[in-house]
Design a protein around this motif. Structure first.
Motif, PDB file in Angstrom:
ATOM      1  N   SER A  45       0.856  -1.186   0.000  1.00  0.00           N
ATOM      2  CA  SER A  45       0.000   0.000   0.000  1.00  0.00           C
ATOM      3  C   SER A  45       0.891   1.234   0.000  1.00  0.00           C
ATOM      4  O   SER A  45       1.815   1.334   0.823  1.00  0.00           O
ATOM      5  N   ALA A  46       0.634   2.152  -0.927  1.00  0.00           N
ATOM      6  CA  ALA A  46       1.371   3.418  -1.014  1.00  0.00           C
ATOM      7  C   ALA A  46       2.884   3.201  -1.038  1.00  0.00           C
ATOM      8  O   ALA A  46       3.640   3.940  -0.408  1.00  0.00           O
ATOM      9  N   GLY A  47       3.325   2.175  -1.747  1.00  0.00           N
ATOM     10  CA  GLY A  47       4.748   1.901  -1.858  1.00  0.00           C
ATOM     11  C   GLY A  47       5.364   1.276  -0.624  1.00  0.00           C
ATOM     12  O   GLY A  47       6.578   1.150  -0.533  1.00  0.00           O
ATOM     13  N   ARG A  48       4.524   0.871   0.313  1.00  0.00           N
ATOM     14  CA  ARG A  48       5.008   0.243   1.537  1.00  0.00           C
ATOM     15  C   ARG A  48       4.719  -1.251   1.501  1.00  0.00           C
ATOM     16  O   ARG A  48       3.632  -1.670   1.101  1.00  0.00           O
ATOM     17  N   LEU A  49       5.684  -2.035   1.971  1.00  0.00           N
ATOM     18  CA  LEU A  49       5.506  -3.466   2.134  1.00  0.00           C
ATOM     19  C   LEU A  49       4.974  -3.697   3.539  1.00  0.00           C
ATOM     20  O   LEU A  49       5.590  -3.273   4.519  1.00  0.00           O
ATOM     21  N   LEU A  50       3.830  -4.332   3.641  1.00  0.00           N
ATOM     22  CA  LEU A  50       3.200  -4.620   4.928  1.00  0.00           C
ATOM     23  C   LEU A  50       3.230  -6.123   5.150  1.00  0.00           C
ATOM     24  O   LEU A  50       2.630  -6.884   4.380  1.00  0.00           O
ATOM     25  N   LEU A  51       3.923  -6.545   6.193  1.00  0.00           N
ATOM     26  CA  LEU A  51       4.011  -7.966   6.518  1.00  0.00           C
ATOM     27  C   LEU A  51       3.393  -8.206   7.881  1.00  0.00           C
ATOM     28  O   LEU A  51       3.822  -7.610   8.878  1.00  0.00           O
ATOM     29  N   GLU A  52       2.377  -9.060   7.911  1.00  0.00           N
ATOM     30  CA  GLU A  52       1.748  -9.450   9.168  1.00  0.00           C
ATOM     31  C   GLU A  52       2.361 -10.771   9.607  1.00  0.00           C
ATOM     32  O   GLU A  52       2.411 -11.726   8.833  1.00  0.00           O
ATOM     33  N   LEU A  53       2.827 -10.808  10.839  1.00  0.00           N
ATOM     34  CA  LEU A  53       3.444 -12.010  11.394  1.00  0.00           C
ATOM     35  C   LEU A  53       2.639 -12.479  12.600  1.00  0.00           C
ATOM     36  O   LEU A  53       2.286 -11.662  13.468  1.00  0.00           O
ATOM     37  N   ASP A  54       2.318 -13.746  12.630  1.00  0.00           N
ATOM     38  CA  ASP A  54       1.641 -14.364  13.777  1.00  0.00           C
ATOM     39  C   ASP A  54       0.304 -13.708  14.135  1.00  0.00           C
ATOM     40  O   ASP A  54      -0.141 -13.780  15.274  1.00  0.00           O
ATOM     41  N   ARG A  55      -0.296 -13.024  13.192  1.00  0.00           N
ATOM     42  CA  ARG A  55      -1.546 -12.296  13.430  1.00  0.00           C
ATOM     43  C   ARG A  55      -1.454 -11.281  14.575  1.00  0.00           C
ATOM     44  O   ARG A  55      -2.461 -10.837  15.107  1.00  0.00           O
ATOM     45  N   SER A  56      -0.217 -10.908  14.938  1.00  0.00           N
ATOM     46  CA  SER A  56      -0.070  -9.966  16.053  1.00  0.00           C
ATOM     47  C   SER A  56       1.022  -8.925  15.860  1.00  0.00           C
ATOM     48  O   SER A  56       1.122  -8.002  16.660  1.00  0.00           O
ATOM     49  N   LEU A  57       1.853  -9.060  14.808  1.00  0.00           N
ATOM     50  CA  LEU A  57       2.911  -8.089  14.534  1.00  0.00           C
ATOM     51  C   LEU A  57       2.717  -7.548  13.132  1.00  0.00           C
ATOM     52  O   LEU A  57       2.367  -8.304  12.222  1.00  0.00           O
ATOM     53  N   LEU A  58       2.941  -6.259  12.962  1.00  0.00           N
ATOM     54  CA  LEU A  58       2.857  -5.648  11.637  1.00  0.00           C
ATOM     55  C   LEU A  58       4.178  -4.937  11.350  1.00  0.00           C
ATOM     56  O   LEU A  58       4.532  -3.961  12.013  1.00  0.00           O
ATOM     57  N   LEU A  59       4.893  -5.460  10.366  1.00  0.00           N
ATOM     58  CA  LEU A  59       6.162  -4.884   9.922  1.00  0.00           C
ATOM     59  C   LEU A  59       5.890  -4.098   8.644  1.00  0.00           C
ATOM     60  O   LEU A  59       5.356  -4.645   7.679  1.00  0.00           O
ATOM     61  N   THR A  60       6.234  -2.808   8.645  1.00  0.00           N
ATOM     62  CA  THR A  60       6.030  -1.948   7.485  1.00  0.00           C
ATOM     63  C   THR A  60       7.381  -1.403   7.036  1.00  0.00           C
ATOM     64  O   THR A  60       8.120  -0.834   7.841  1.00  0.00           O
ATOM     65  N   LEU A  61       7.691  -1.594   5.751  1.00  0.00           N
ATOM     66  CA  LEU A  61       8.942  -1.082   5.177  1.00  0.00           C
ATOM     67  C   LEU A  61       8.599  -0.159   4.021  1.00  0.00           C
ATOM     68  O   LEU A  61       7.906  -0.557   3.083  1.00  0.00           O
ATOM     69  N   ALA A  62       9.074   1.094   4.085  1.00  0.00           N
ATOM     70  CA  ALA A  62       8.766   2.097   3.080  1.00  0.00           C
ATOM     71  C   ALA A  62       9.686   1.976   1.876  1.00  0.00           C
ATOM     72  O   ALA A  62      10.901   2.115   1.986  1.00  0.00           O
TER      73      ALA A  62
END
Length: 108
Positions: A45-62
């Motif tokens: 989304s908007a050039g960001r990589l969004l990775l959800e881990l374990d349904r409880s962590l959200l890692l966003t890399l621009a």
């Protein structure tokens, strides 16, 4: 490499390995090689990589620009900044960590 291609690559890698430990640019998240996180969602989304881990962590890399695998380690680089947003296990407290450019590593 586009962010969409990186997202696909990460999804395929996790499908093959199952779980991995997470190393942020500044530190390990949890105990090295002890905590095994599973990818439960990946999107762009908007050039960001969004990775959800374990349904409880959200890692966003621009705007990440590269992903490579070296041995059992997946490395994502070329991003401008990132965030890790997570709740304590048990949901008692929320946390947000930000970091500048560097490399995020997943160790299978």
């Amino acid at each position: 490499m586009s962010v969409e291609e990186i997202s696909e690559f990460v999804g395929e890698w996790f499908a093959g390995v199952g779980g991995a430990s997470l190393r942020l640019p500044s530190r390990w998240f949890g105990r090295p090689h002890d905590n095994q996180h599973r990818l439960t969602g990946a999107s762009v989304s908007a050039g960001r990589l969004l990775l959800e881990l374990d349904r409880s962590l959200l890692l966003t890399l621009a705007h990440p620009s590269s992903v490579v695998v070296e041995g059992g380690c997946l490395k994502i680089a070329g991003f401008a900044h990132g965030t890790l947003d997570w709740d304590d296990f048990g949901g008692s407290a929320s946390h947000l960590e930000t970091f500048e450019a560097g490399v995020v590593e997943f160790h299978a």
